[in-house]
Design a protein around this motif. Structure first.
Motif, PDB file in Angstrom:
ATOM      1  N   LEU A   1      -5.912   8.172   3.600  1.00  0.00           N
ATOM      2  CA  LEU A   1      -5.940   6.754   3.977  1.00  0.00           C
ATOM      3  C   LEU A   1      -4.789   6.069   2.865  1.00  0.00           C
ATOM      4  O   LEU A   1      -4.385   6.880   1.690  1.00  0.00           O
ATOM      5  CB  LEU A   1      -7.190   6.210   3.745  1.00  0.00           C
ATOM      6  CG  LEU A   1      -8.108   6.706   4.621  1.00  0.00           C
ATOM      7  CD1 LEU A   1      -9.395   6.004   4.198  1.00  0.00           C
ATOM      8  CD2 LEU A   1      -7.810   6.200   5.954  1.00  0.00           C
ATOM      9  N   PRO A   2      -4.069   4.972   3.218  1.00  0.00           N
ATOM     10  CA  PRO A   2      -3.625   4.295   2.394  1.00  0.00           C
ATOM     11  C   PRO A   2      -4.098   3.874   1.139  1.00  0.00           C
ATOM     12  O   PRO A   2      -5.436   3.586   1.046  1.00  0.00           O
ATOM     13  CB  PRO A   2      -3.091   2.867   3.308  1.00  0.00           C
ATOM     14  CG  PRO A   2      -2.997   3.242   4.478  1.00  0.00           C
ATOM     15  CD  PRO A   2      -4.427   4.528   4.572  1.00  0.00           C
ATOM     16  N   VAL A   3      -3.476   3.968  -0.087  1.00  0.00           N
ATOM     17  CA  VAL A   3      -3.959   3.750  -1.442  1.00  0.00           C
ATOM     18  C   VAL A   3      -3.350   2.589  -1.956  1.00  0.00           C
ATOM     19  O   VAL A   3      -2.141   2.336  -1.809  1.00  0.00           O
ATOM     20  CB  VAL A   3      -3.640   5.098  -2.132  1.00  0.00           C
ATOM     21  CG1 VAL A   3      -4.028   4.806  -3.699  1.00  0.00           C
ATOM     22  CG2 VAL A   3      -4.270   6.138  -1.500  1.00  0.00           C
TER      23      VAL A   3
ATOM     24  N   SER B   1     -11.307  11.298  -1.059  1.00  0.00           N
ATOM     25  CA  SER B   1     -10.813  10.394  -0.227  1.00  0.00           C
ATOM     26  C   SER B   1     -10.183  11.076   1.138  1.00  0.00           C
ATOM     27  O   SER B   1      -9.173  11.801   0.619  1.00  0.00           O
ATOM     28  CB  SER B   1      -9.881   9.589  -0.733  1.00  0.00           C
ATOM     29  OG  SER B   1      -9.349   8.607   0.135  1.00  0.00           O
TER      30      SER B   1
ATOM     31  N   VAL C   1       1.090   4.956   1.532  1.00  0.00           N
ATOM     32  CA  VAL C   1       0.742   5.673   2.671  1.00  0.00           C
ATOM     33  C   VAL C   1       1.012   7.010   2.360  1.00  0.00           C
ATOM     34  O   VAL C   1       2.284   7.440   2.559  1.00  0.00           O
ATOM     35  CB  VAL C   1       1.332   5.237   4.062  1.00  0.00           C
ATOM     36  CG1 VAL C   1       0.861   5.910   5.177  1.00  0.00           C
ATOM     37  CG2 VAL C   1       1.069   3.616   4.368  1.00  0.00           C
TER      38      VAL C   1
ATOM     39  N   SER D   1      -7.720   2.770  -5.135  1.00  0.00           N
ATOM     40  CA  SER D   1      -8.948   2.156  -4.162  1.00  0.00           C
ATOM     41  C   SER D   1      -8.104   2.385  -2.831  1.00  0.00           C
ATOM     42  O   SER D   1      -6.983   2.784  -2.278  1.00  0.00           O
ATOM     43  CB  SER D   1      -9.418   0.914  -4.101  1.00  0.00           C
ATOM     44  OG  SER D   1      -8.236  -0.023  -3.980  1.00  0.00           O
ATOM     45  N   THR D   2      -9.030   2.639  -1.717  1.00  0.00           N
ATOM     46  CA  THR D   2      -8.666   2.621  -0.325  1.00  0.00           C
ATOM     47  C   THR D   2      -9.331   1.737   0.501  1.00  0.00           C
ATOM     48  O   THR D   2     -10.182   0.863  -0.189  1.00  0.00           O
ATOM     49  CB  THR D   2      -8.600   3.873   0.337  1.00  0.00           C
ATOM     50  OG1 THR D   2     -10.201   4.296   0.568  1.00  0.00           O
ATOM     51  CG2 THR D   2      -8.133   5.162  -0.200  1.00  0.00           C
ATOM     52  N   ASP D   3      -9.217   1.489   1.655  1.00  0.00           N
ATOM     53  CA  ASP D   3     -10.307   0.409   2.440  1.00  0.00           C
ATOM     54  C   ASP D   3     -11.646   0.913   2.552  1.00  0.00           C
ATOM     55  O   ASP D   3     -12.562   0.209   2.895  1.00  0.00           O
ATOM     56  CB  ASP D   3      -9.653   0.092   3.607  1.00  0.00           C
ATOM     57  CG  ASP D   3      -9.489   1.321   4.770  1.00  0.00           C
ATOM     58  OD1 ASP D   3      -9.833   2.515   4.426  1.00  0.00           O
ATOM     59  OD2 ASP D   3      -9.153   1.076   5.782  1.00  0.00           O
ATOM     60  N   GLN D   4     -12.054   2.186   1.868  1.00  0.00           N
ATOM     61  CA  GLN D   4     -13.287   2.630   1.922  1.00  0.00           C
ATOM     62  C   GLN D   4     -14.088   2.124   0.504  1.00  0.00           C
ATOM     63  O   GLN D   4     -15.018   2.815   0.311  1.00  0.00           O
ATOM     64  CB  GLN D   4     -13.438   4.031   2.205  1.00  0.00           C
ATOM     65  CG  GLN D   4     -13.020   4.507   3.703  1.00  0.00           C
ATOM     66  CD  GLN D   4     -13.154   5.696   3.849  1.00  0.00           C
ATOM     67  OE1 GLN D   4     -13.396   6.702   3.151  1.00  0.00           O
ATOM     68  NE2 GLN D   4     -13.073   6.129   5.149  1.00  0.00           N
TER      69      GLN D   4
ATOM     70  N   GLU E   1       0.872  -1.133   0.169  1.00  0.00           N
ATOM     71  CA  GLU E   1       0.075  -0.051   0.015  1.00  0.00           C
ATOM     72  C   GLU E   1       0.691   1.149   0.120  1.00  0.00           C
ATOM     73  O   GLU E   1       1.842   1.183   0.302  1.00  0.00           O
ATOM     74  CB  GLU E   1      -0.724   0.003   1.149  1.00  0.00           C
ATOM     75  CG  GLU E   1      -1.898  -0.920   1.126  1.00  0.00           C
ATOM     76  CD  GLU E   1      -3.085  -0.803   2.315  1.00  0.00           C
ATOM     77  OE1 GLU E   1      -4.270  -1.096   2.071  1.00  0.00           O
ATOM     78  OE2 GLU E   1      -2.589  -0.581   3.524  1.00  0.00           O
TER      79      GLU E   1
ATOM     80  N   LEU F   1      -7.223  13.911   0.236  1.00  0.00           N
ATOM     81  CA  LEU F   1      -5.937  13.622  -0.799  1.00  0.00           C
ATOM     82  C   LEU F   1      -6.272  14.462  -1.970  1.00  0.00           C
ATOM     83  O   LEU F   1      -7.357  14.716  -2.402  1.00  0.00           O
ATOM     84  CB  LEU F   1      -6.166  11.973  -1.268  1.00  0.00           C
ATOM     85  CG  LEU F   1      -5.624  10.993  -0.373  1.00  0.00           C
ATOM     86  CD1 LEU F   1      -5.695   9.564  -0.875  1.00  0.00           C
ATOM     87  CD2 LEU F   1      -3.887  11.241  -0.462  1.00  0.00           C
TER      88      LEU F   1
END
Length: 259
Positions: A68-70, A65, A16, A91-94, A14, A30
């Motif tokens: 968050l980590p991407v 977004s 960060v 994408s992220t975890d969302q 990922e 972001l």
């Protein structure tokens, strides 16, 4: 020059983001330009080939977004003798926050004769002196305004990246162009009251890759009605124009950027 702290650090597959990866619209959002840069980086790493030129990059920025980590996944869509097409999903975890599509074309001998229309080189010399500074959000890149912000007529700027995108990797010419292309929206969509549009995408077309660290952006068109805008720019380096970028944008008057 600022420190060499990159916008993203790669950890366990990922990317960060650092605090300065935020954009101007919100302190925890972001910046869209970085998503385009990450897509370009992944597409170049996984699908570039000698003799194939990145002729188009379309970046869709359809979801804001937080920092968050991407993750960036790519897919080879078509691989022909003269054309290669690849997609990227960001994408992220969302969930998915953006996507991109690249077209690579096989380079060959230039046709003979003269073109009936050729975009001229602009008359802007390389910048001298310090980049601009501003109140509020400070761009994490060098910016020289050749025209007043929001003044009538075509806007012009020089841009230069000052941070690596990921870790200590050099910023490649293609990634540099992808990062600069996002400035097509503020430059073509700004008005006398400030920037009231936020872009939903951008499409960068490249006859060649930029040379050197400086990229010039010159607004060459804007149309808008009913809160929907389209704008276009020409992108330059110190050797001349090398491509175009078009954007679509939606009105965002609540978060209007005035400087």
């Amino acid at each position: 020059m600022p420190s060499t702290t990159a916008f993203f650090t790669q950890k366990q597959g990922e990317l960060v983001p650092a605090p300065h990866a935020r954009g101007p619209w919100s302190p925890d959002m972001l910046h869209g330009r970085l998503l385009g840069g990450l897509a370009a980086r992944a597409l170049e790493e996984r699908h570039a080939e000698p003799g194939l030129h990145f002729a188009r990059l379309t970046v869709d920025l359809f979801r804001n977004s937080p920092l968050l980590p991407v993750a960036v996944e790519t897919t080879l869509v078509r691989d022909g003798r003269r054309i290669r097409v690849a997609d990227a999903v960001i994408s992220t975890d969302q969930g998915v926050i953006g996507r991109a599509s690249a077209v690579l074309l096989r380079q060959s001998e230039q046709p003979g004769g003269e073109q009936s229309i050729v975009t001229p080189a602009w008359d802007a010399a390389p910048p001298e002196g310090e980049p601009v500074t501003s109140e509020g959000w400070k761009p994490p890149f060098d910016l020289w305004r050749l025209t007043e912000w929001g003044a009538p007529g075509p806007g012009r700027v020089w841009l230069r990246e000052t941070y690596p995108l990921v870790d200590d990797e050099p910023v490649t010419p293609f990634v540099r162009a992808a990062l600069a292309a996002d400035f097509a929206s503020p430059l073509s969509n700004v008005g006398t009251n400030g920037l009231g549009f936020i872009n939903a995408d951008y499409t960068l077309t490249l006859a060649r890759l930029p040379e050197g660290e400086l990229i010039g952006v010159e607004a060459t068109g804007h149309l808008s009605a009913g809160g929907v805008a389209t704008g276009q720019v020409t992108v330059h380096d110190t050797a001349g124009p090398f491509g175009f970028c078009a954007v679509t944008a939606v009105a965002n008057p609540i978060a209007l950027i005035s400087r």
